[in-house]
Scaffold this motif. Structure first.
Motif, mmCIF file in Angstrom:
data_model
loop_
_atom_site.group_PDB
_atom_site.id
_atom_site.type_symbol
_atom_site.label_atom_id
_atom_site.label_comp_id
_atom_site.label_asym_id
_atom_site.label_seq_id
_atom_site.Cartn_x
_atom_site.Cartn_y
_atom_site.Cartn_z
ATOM 1 N N GLU A 1 0.853 -1.188 0.000
ATOM 2 C CA GLU A 1 0.000 0.000 0.000
ATOM 3 C C GLU A 1 0.888 1.237 0.000
ATOM 4 O OE1 GLU A 1 -3.253 -0.185 -0.340
ATOM 5 O OE2 GLU A 1 -3.138 -2.366 -0.300
ATOM 6 N N PRO A 2 0.341 2.418 -0.339
ATOM 7 C CA PRO A 2 1.157 3.637 -0.371
ATOM 8 C C PRO A 2 1.903 3.926 0.935
ATOM 9 C CG PRO A 2 -0.935 4.048 -1.432
ATOM 10 C CD PRO A 2 -1.023 2.674 -0.814
ATOM 11 N N ASP A 3 1.305 3.568 2.067
ATOM 12 C CA ASP A 3 1.957 3.853 3.349
ATOM 13 C C ASP A 3 2.862 2.731 3.844
ATOM 14 O OD1 ASP A 3 -0.071 2.071 3.949
ATOM 15 O OD2 ASP A 3 -0.757 3.155 5.727
ATOM 16 N N THR A 4 3.058 1.698 3.020
ATOM 17 C CA THR A 4 3.949 0.598 3.397
ATOM 18 C C THR A 4 5.388 1.103 3.470
ATOM 19 O OG1 THR A 4 2.529 -1.052 2.336
ATOM 20 C CG2 THR A 4 4.816 -1.688 2.733
ATOM 21 N N ALA A 5 6.026 0.869 4.598
ATOM 22 C CA ALA A 5 7.424 1.284 4.774
ATOM 23 C C ALA A 5 8.344 0.341 4.005
ATOM 24 C CB ALA A 5 7.786 1.264 6.252
ATOM 25 N N LEU A 6 9.347 0.926 3.382
ATOM 26 C CA LEU A 6 10.345 0.117 2.689
ATOM 27 C C LEU A 6 11.324 -0.425 3.721
ATOM 28 C CD1 LEU A 6 11.011 2.541 -0.280
ATOM 29 C CD2 LEU A 6 9.606 0.482 -0.292
ATOM 30 N N PRO A 7 11.682 -1.698 3.610
ATOM 31 C CA PRO A 7 12.632 -2.264 4.567
ATOM 32 C C PRO A 7 13.974 -1.544 4.490
ATOM 33 C CG PRO A 7 11.756 -3.966 3.099
ATOM 34 C CD PRO A 7 11.257 -2.654 2.612
ATOM 35 N N SER A 8 14.704 -1.596 5.563
ATOM 36 C CA SER A 8 15.995 -0.912 5.602
ATOM 37 C C SER A 8 17.120 -1.761 5.012
ATOM 38 C CB SER A 8 16.337 -0.511 7.035
ATOM 39 O OG SER A 8 16.384 -1.658 7.855
ATOM 40 N N THR A 9 16.789 -2.893 4.406
ATOM 41 C CA THR A 9 17.817 -3.704 3.757
ATOM 42 C C THR A 9 18.375 -2.948 2.563
ATOM 43 O OG1 THR A 9 16.155 -4.806 2.402
ATOM 44 C CG2 THR A 9 16.798 -5.909 4.441
ATOM 45 N N GLU A 10 19.559 -3.321 2.164
ATOM 46 C CA GLU A 10 20.234 -2.587 1.098
ATOM 47 C C GLU A 10 19.490 -2.660 -0.225
ATOM 48 O OE1 GLU A 10 24.476 -2.815 -1.125
ATOM 49 O OE2 GLU A 10 24.488 -2.853 1.053
ATOM 50 N N ARG A 11 19.004 -3.844 -0.589
ATOM 51 C CA ARG A 11 18.323 -4.003 -1.878
ATOM 52 C C ARG A 11 17.002 -4.733 -1.681
ATOM 53 N NH1 ARG A 11 21.532 -4.338 -7.034
ATOM 54 N NH2 ARG A 11 23.370 -3.108 -6.564
ATOM 55 N N ILE A 12 15.984 -4.183 -2.294
ATOM 56 C CA ILE A 12 14.676 -4.823 -2.330
ATOM 57 C C ILE A 12 14.155 -4.718 -3.755
ATOM 58 C CG2 ILE A 12 14.065 -4.431 0.080
ATOM 59 C CD1 ILE A 12 12.476 -1.985 -0.901
ATOM 60 N N ARG A 13 13.218 -5.574 -4.094
ATOM 61 C CA ARG A 13 12.633 -5.524 -5.432
ATOM 62 C C ARG A 13 11.239 -4.915 -5.330
ATOM 63 N NH1 ARG A 13 11.634 -10.824 -7.008
ATOM 64 N NH2 ARG A 13 9.442 -10.508 -6.608
ATOM 65 N N VAL A 14 11.010 -3.900 -6.135
ATOM 66 C CA VAL A 14 9.698 -3.278 -6.210
ATOM 67 C C VAL A 14 9.211 -3.427 -7.648
ATOM 68 C CG1 VAL A 14 8.376 -1.156 -5.985
ATOM 69 C CG2 VAL A 14 10.250 -1.628 -4.394
ATOM 70 N N ASP A 15 8.068 -4.082 -7.820
ATOM 71 C CA ASP A 15 7.451 -4.221 -9.139
ATOM 72 C C ASP A 15 6.352 -3.177 -9.266
ATOM 73 O OD1 ASP A 15 9.008 -6.458 -9.862
ATOM 74 O OD2 ASP A 15 7.645 -7.798 -8.817
ATOM 75 N N VAL A 16 6.314 -2.498 -10.404
ATOM 76 C CA VAL A 16 5.345 -1.445 -10.669
ATOM 77 C C VAL A 16 4.396 -1.962 -11.740
ATOM 78 C CG1 VAL A 16 5.043 0.946 -11.382
ATOM 79 C CG2 VAL A 16 7.095 0.284 -10.116
ATOM 80 N N LEU A 17 3.139 -2.175 -11.349
ATOM 81 C CA LEU A 17 2.165 -2.817 -12.225
ATOM 82 C C LEU A 17 1.013 -1.872 -12.558
ATOM 83 C CD1 LEU A 17 1.966 -6.116 -10.169
ATOM 84 C CD2 LEU A 17 3.370 -5.700 -12.191
ATOM 85 N N PRO A 18 0.961 -1.378 -13.792
ATOM 86 C CA PRO A 18 -0.181 -0.571 -14.192
ATOM 87 C C PRO A 18 -1.411 -1.468 -14.341
ATOM 88 C CG PRO A 18 1.620 -0.397 -15.782
ATOM 89 C CD PRO A 18 1.970 -1.472 -14.819
ATOM 90 N N PRO A 19 -2.617 -0.872 -14.370
ATOM 91 C CA PRO A 19 -3.796 -1.697 -14.626
ATOM 92 C C PRO A 19 -3.663 -2.357 -15.988
ATOM 93 C CG PRO A 19 -4.398 0.587 -14.132
ATOM 94 C CD PRO A 19 -2.916 0.529 -14.226
ATOM 95 N N PHE A 20 -4.042 -3.610 -16.082
ATOM 96 C CA PHE A 20 -3.956 -4.338 -17.334
ATOM 97 C C PHE A 20 -5.341 -4.500 -17.916
ATOM 98 C CE2 PHE A 20 -0.157 -5.634 -15.062
ATOM 99 C CZ PHE A 20 0.809 -5.543 -16.034
ATOM 100 N N ALA A 21 -5.452 -4.387 -19.230
ATOM 101 C CA ALA A 21 -6.732 -4.597 -19.915
ATOM 102 C C ALA A 21 -6.871 -6.071 -20.249
ATOM 103 C CB ALA A 21 -6.776 -3.762 -21.184
ATOM 104 N N GLY A 22 -8.072 -6.470 -20.493
ATOM 105 C CA GLY A 22 -8.308 -7.858 -20.910
ATOM 106 C C GLY A 22 -8.730 -8.724 -19.746
ATOM 107 N N GLY A 23 -8.750 -10.009 -19.988
ATOM 108 C CA GLY A 23 -9.220 -10.882 -18.927
ATOM 109 C C GLY A 23 -8.683 -12.187 -19.028
#
Length: 80
Positions: free
Chosen positions: A58-80
């Motif tokens: 969620e927007p207010d989720t804190a990022l961990p203080s680890t050196e590297r994390i993976r963040v995936d950015v997913l736009p809304p997808f069309a179709g089904g």
């Protein structure tokens, strides 16, 4: 960060490393990336969902203080 679909188009890349300050949230990260890539990226990011190491964040989720994390950015997808 890994970008998909419209987010990758707006960023001009499929992925990149982004650094934010200690105690940052997903929303802080969204702001930083929007500032790096401009108005179109900021608009797209406002529509996106985020995964933090594979878990929905969620927007207010804190990022961990680890050196590297993976963040995936997913736009809304069309179709089904």
């Amino acid at each position: 960060m890994r970008y998909f679909a419209a987010a990758a188009d707006a960023a001009g890349a499929d992925s990149e490393e982004v650094t934010v300050g200690r105690g940052a949230t997903i929303d802080d990260l969204r702001t930083t990336v929007g500032e790096l890539h401009g108005a179109e990226m900021a608009r797209v990011l406002g529509l996106c969902s985020f995964l933090l190491d594979g878990q929905v964040a969620e927007p207010d989720t804190a990022l961990p203080s680890t050196e590297r994390i993976r963040v995936d950015v997913l736009p809304p997808f069309a179709g089904g």
